[in-house]
Design an enzyme around this catalytic site. Structure first.
Site, PDB file in Angstrom:
ATOM      1  N   TYR A  73      46.967  46.643  33.075  1.00  0.00           N
ATOM      2  CA  TYR A  73      46.277  45.510  32.460  1.00  0.00           C
ATOM      3  C   TYR A  73      47.313  44.809  31.587  1.00  0.00           C
ATOM      4  O   TYR A  73      47.501  45.134  30.424  1.00  0.00           O
ATOM      5  CB  TYR A  73      45.064  45.975  31.651  1.00  0.00           C
ATOM      6  CG  TYR A  73      44.341  44.851  30.949  1.00  0.00           C
ATOM      7  CD1 TYR A  73      44.085  43.650  31.603  1.00  0.00           C
ATOM      8  CD2 TYR A  73      43.921  44.976  29.637  1.00  0.00           C
ATOM      9  CE1 TYR A  73      43.434  42.616  30.966  1.00  0.00           C
ATOM     10  CE2 TYR A  73      43.261  43.950  28.993  1.00  0.00           C
ATOM     11  CZ  TYR A  73      43.019  42.772  29.658  1.00  0.00           C
ATOM     12  OH  TYR A  73      42.378  41.735  29.031  1.00  0.00           O
TER      13      TYR A  73
ATOM     14  N   ASP B 166      45.320  43.727  36.639  1.00  0.00           N
ATOM     15  CA  ASP B 166      45.114  42.369  36.142  1.00  0.00           C
ATOM     16  C   ASP B 166      46.433  41.927  35.520  1.00  0.00           C
ATOM     17  O   ASP B 166      46.824  42.412  34.462  1.00  0.00           O
ATOM     18  CB  ASP B 166      43.983  42.366  35.109  1.00  0.00           C
ATOM     19  CG  ASP B 166      43.643  40.972  34.600  1.00  0.00           C
ATOM     20  OD1 ASP B 166      44.513  40.067  34.714  1.00  0.00           O
ATOM     21  OD2 ASP B 166      42.537  40.779  34.094  1.00  0.00           O
TER      22      ASP B 166
END
Length: 202
Positions: A105, A146
């Site tokens: 992330y 992400d």
């Protein structure tokens, strides 16, 4: 193996959707970001009942990453090796059936040319060093998650509206390109060419 990635924006709020989706897609490994859950509250029992092992690392209200797998999860790495215990929970890696899966992330950056933006660029440099130092070039490695970066102009709906802005700035694109140069292939582009589609839309 069928491997997927999903910014779930709270594993406990979306647990039912996650389990239903896993069942309907017959996915082997699911990498989650923004689980927003401290470790003691991670929903291990229902995930195990669905037939999945899990490894995870989280914090209250922010960040958090996890890997769910039908297969045995081995050699788990939580965050960068030189991170301290208080570092944001943004990276989890493991070996599954001979593939080193790195689930990230990547920091948002918040605003250009701020301390948080500098943190994002530094984090991406550290990610590249992680692969340089820990992953042999001939090994099977998957990077997912992400990224909070649109690597190419095709990755935004309007080049004019996004040019030079956060997620599309030259320093961010250079940093993610440097990571990619370790030896990665953009699987979406490999499979879809110049198709302009998006996994996230604001």
């Amino acid at each position: 193996m069928k491997i997927a990635t999903w910014n779930v924006n709270s594993i406990n709020i979306r647990l039912e959707q996650v389990l239903d989706w896993l069942k309907s897609t017959n996915t082997d490994v699911l990498c989650l970001q923004e689980t927003k859950c401290v470790d003691e509250n991670f929903p291990l029992e229902p995930i195990a009942e669905a037939g999945f092992h899990a490894t995870f690392m989280g914090q209250k209200s922010y960040n958090g990453v996890a890997i769910l797998s039908k297969h045995e999860i081995m050699d788990v790495q939580r965050n960068f090796p030189d991170d301290d215990e208080d570092a944001p929970k943004r990276l989890i890696a493991a070996d599954i059936k001979g593939v080193h899966i790195v689930n990230t992330y990547i920091p948002n950056g918040t605003e250009l040319w701020t301390d948080k933006f500098d943190f994002k660029l530094d984090w991406l440099q550290r990610l590249r060093r992680y692969f340089d130092e820990r992953c042999p070039k001939d090994s099977d490695v998957l990077l997912c998650g992400d990224f909070n970066v649109a690597p190419e102009e095709l990755d935004v709906w309007s080049v004019k509206n996004w040019e030079g802005k956060l997620h599309s700035s030259k320093p961010e694109r250079a940093a993610i390109h440097h990571v990619k140069q370790w030896g990665f292939t953009d699987v979406f582009r490999q499979q879809n060419g110049d198709l302009q589609e998006f996994s996230w839309w604001n």
